[in-house]
Write an enzyme that holds these catalytic residues in place. Structure first.
Site, PDB file in Angstrom:
ATOM      1  N   HIS A 142     -47.479 -12.809  16.760  1.00  0.00           N
ATOM      2  CA  HIS A 142     -46.225 -12.901  17.538  1.00  0.00           C
ATOM      3  C   HIS A 142     -46.365 -13.915  18.676  1.00  0.00           C
ATOM      4  CE1 HIS A 142     -44.131  -9.482  15.635  1.00  0.00           C
ATOM      5  NE2 HIS A 142     -45.323  -8.929  15.533  1.00  0.00           N
ATOM      6  N   ASP A 156     -49.760  -5.974  17.584  1.00  0.00           N
ATOM      7  CA  ASP A 156     -49.152  -5.510  16.326  1.00  0.00           C
ATOM      8  C   ASP A 156     -49.044  -6.651  15.318  1.00  0.00           C
ATOM      9  OD1 ASP A 156     -47.289  -6.615  18.201  1.00  0.00           O
ATOM     10  OD2 ASP A 156     -45.708  -6.156  16.763  1.00  0.00           O
ATOM     11  N   GLU A 157     -48.972  -6.270  14.077  1.00  0.00           N
ATOM     12  CA  GLU A 157     -48.649  -7.176  12.961  1.00  0.00           C
ATOM     13  C   GLU A 157     -49.358  -8.533  13.036  1.00  0.00           C
ATOM     14  OE1 GLU A 157     -44.147  -5.750  11.923  1.00  0.00           O
ATOM     15  OE2 GLU A 157     -44.373  -7.048  13.659  1.00  0.00           O
ATOM     16  N   ALA A 158     -50.656  -8.503  13.347  1.00  0.00           N
ATOM     17  CA  ALA A 158     -51.410  -9.759  13.448  1.00  0.00           C
ATOM     18  C   ALA A 158     -51.928 -10.126  12.059  1.00  0.00           C
ATOM     19  CB  ALA A 158     -52.548  -9.608  14.443  1.00  0.00           C
ATOM     20  N   GLU A 159     -51.002 -10.327  11.159  1.00  0.00           N
ATOM     21  CA  GLU A 159     -51.410 -10.527   9.759  1.00  0.00           C
ATOM     22  C   GLU A 159     -52.069 -11.880   9.506  1.00  0.00           C
ATOM     23  OE1 GLU A 159     -47.658  -9.246   8.145  1.00  0.00           O
ATOM     24  OE2 GLU A 159     -48.175  -7.364   9.148  1.00  0.00           O
TER      25      GLU A 159
END
Ligand code: TNX
Length: 534
Positions: free
Chosen positions: A288, A351-354
């Protein structure tokens, strides 16, 4: 002869009594549900949200008149001065609809007709936010251990007055009365939060102030601002000005975006501290992070700035985790923020550190947590931050997925924000014009019927927070619609013990709040299951 007539008399009396009972019950039935509820309510409960711990109603009422005085008295001159500001807030809230210019006086022994705010006689057991409101025909007295408790009590006082009190123009045909009563109250959890994502769509300081003002009446005491994401960086960092001039220059859909200067942020923090609401800043990392990567080339492996992003995909950006330039940059950001943000928390996302491999993620969140702690703050992160070996109980988990096993093992404190219950950007149902539904629909009832202890042991729970992600929320009207009325439920989940909460009873109080919200110009979702089809 005498005996016969006395028997007759008894008989007649019984008949009259029976008729009375039948007619009485018929009238109640005939009057229908809402009036029965109203009668019941007037005697036994109140309309206040969140529901106070205890409410006892007596006979009679206090009437607020135009020459009423607000007396304030603390345990020291400094505290008296702090309470005077709370009285000013109260006067400001009462003025538009009553037209009364209430005078504030420092002192005890208020004359009949006064409101009295005091910490004298407040007990330690009330905690920082607890308060007692004692209303007699002569006066309304709010007692608390701390001024903060008085500010919560003042919000209750607003709800004890008729709903017209919330109108923005003078109302003349109303008696500004409060039933004689005693309220004893204090919260179950110390953290009752609202999150606003100002990164996906930007909202001005005034729009945020208005939103927080509304939330504070329901005793929300933490507002978490999601200040950076792929689409925007929203807080001025003096050492790195391009973060805002470039990174803050757009938003989802390609609008003009915007940002807060540090002066504006300080002004917001001060304004909210007068309402005893704490602002918690978040910079989301290592994912993000596109807005930062688009602002400075040195944050990218090839040394080039990334393009700005105005879409709604997640999980594609990452800070470089093994480059010291990244940490020097983050150190500057955290230092500057810690200097202007009095909150003990700084939220670091996570979060969501893909686009960040797991070992790199673990290393990164550990390093950034250390930076936050170095500046005297407690780091907060979204799950899966708890799963990193570098993270321990000095970090707070904000739990959004229904998984926190590792956090439990590590004894980490948690803020509960389970997406399928607490996400304000989820639609109410298939007809909701804004929002998403990846975590399901969240009708008002679903939003109310849960408890943080469904997800974590009580001793680890700091409280609850309802996040409003704004990929699809572009203006105040949409914001209001998604936040209200669900936020009232979240506020009550955070304030009122589980055992005192019941949906059927809550629904009656919520119905009554509709008029207050309308009077305040809140564009709430007018749910027909609460307010009918009128
Ligand atoms: C997930 S919840 C996100 C956000 C999105 C949101 C949309 C979380 C920590 N991350 O980036 O805005 O879903 O509902």
């Amino acid at each position: 002869m005498k005996k016969v007539s006395s028997i007759n008399l008894k008989f007649i009396l019984i008949i009259i009594l029976l008729i009375g009972v039948i007619v009485g019950s018929f009238t109640i039935n005939f009057k229908g549900n809402s009036e029965t509820q109203a009668t019941f309510k007037a005697q036994n409960i109140n309309d206040i949200i969140p529901k106070p711990l205890s409410y006892k109603k007596g006979a009679g009422k206090f009437i607020l008149k135009k020459d009423a005085l607000i007396y304030v008295k603390g345990n020291s001159e400094k505290e008296t001065e702090e309470i005077r500001k709370i009285a000013e807030f109260l006067r400001g809230k009462l003025k538009p609809s009553t037209g009364f210019e209430l005078n504030i006086i420092k002192g005890d022994n208020p004359p009949a007709g006064s409101i009295y705010l005091t910490t004298v006689g407040g007990e330690e057991g009330m905690g920082n936010e607890g308060y007692r409101v004692i209303t007699t025909p002569e006066k309304v007295e709010i007692i608390a251990y701390k001024p903060e408790g008085l500010s919560r009590g003042v919000q209750t006082l607003r709800q004890l007055l008729p709903p017209d009190i919330e109108k923005s123009a003078v109302v003349t045909n109303v008696e500004w009365s409060i039933p004689v009563s005693t309220i004893d109250d204090k919260p179950e959890y110390g953290y009752r939060g609202l999150m606003i994502d100002v990164a996906r769509h930007f909202f001005t300081v005034d729009e945020i102030k208005r939103q927080i003002d509304h939330a504070a009446q329901y005793k929300i005491n933490k507002v978490h601002l999601h200040l950076s994401d792929d689409q925007g960086w929203r807080l001025e960092i003096k050492k790195w000005p391009d973060l805002t001039t470039i990174g803050g220059s757009t938003q989802v859909g390609g609008g003009p975006g915007g940002y807060y200067t540090q002066e504006q942020f300080k002004d917001l923090v001060k304004y909210e501290s007068e309402r005893y609401v704490e602002i918690i800043p978040e910079f989301d990392m290592p994912g993000h992070s596109n807005a930062a990567l688009a602002s400075y080339g040195f944050l990218n492996p090839d040394g080039k700035k990334k393009p700005l992003y105005t879409g709604t995909k997640v999980g594609f950006s990452s800070f470089m985790t093994r480059d010291e330039k990244t940490y020097a940059f983050i150190d500057d950001v955290i230092r500057e923020v810690s200097e202007i943000s009095p909150s003990k928390y700084i939220h670091i996302g996570g979060d969501e550190a893909e686009a960040t491999k797991k070992p790199e993620y673990d290393y990164f969140v550990g390093r950034v947590s250390e930076i936050v702690k170095k500046y005297g703050k407690t780091p907060v992160g979204w799950d899966p931050i708890d799963t990193s070996s570098t993270i321990d109980s000095s970090v707070v988990l904000q739990n959004w997925k229904d998984s926190n096993t590792v956090a439990r093992e590590k004894n980490m404190k948690m803020i509960i924000s389970i997406a399928k219950k607490a996400y304000l950007d989820m639609k109410y149902n298939e007809n909701t014009p804004y929002g998403l539904n990846w975590a399901g629909y969240i009708p008002v009832e679903t939003a109310y019927k849960w408890d943080p202890t469904d997800y974590a042991p009580k001793e680890l729970v700091l409280g609850v927070e309802a996040p409003l992600w704004t990929e699809t929320i572009a203006d105040v009207k949409a914001m209001d619609y998604m936040i209200y009325p669900r936020l009232l439920g979240y506020a009550e989940i955070g304030w009122t013990p589980k055992a005192s909460r019941d949906w059927n009873e809550y629904k009656i109080r919520l119905e009554k709040q509709g008029e207050r919200m309308k009077n305040q110009g809140i564009n709430y979702y007018n749910d027909s299951s609460i307010w009918g089809t009128k």
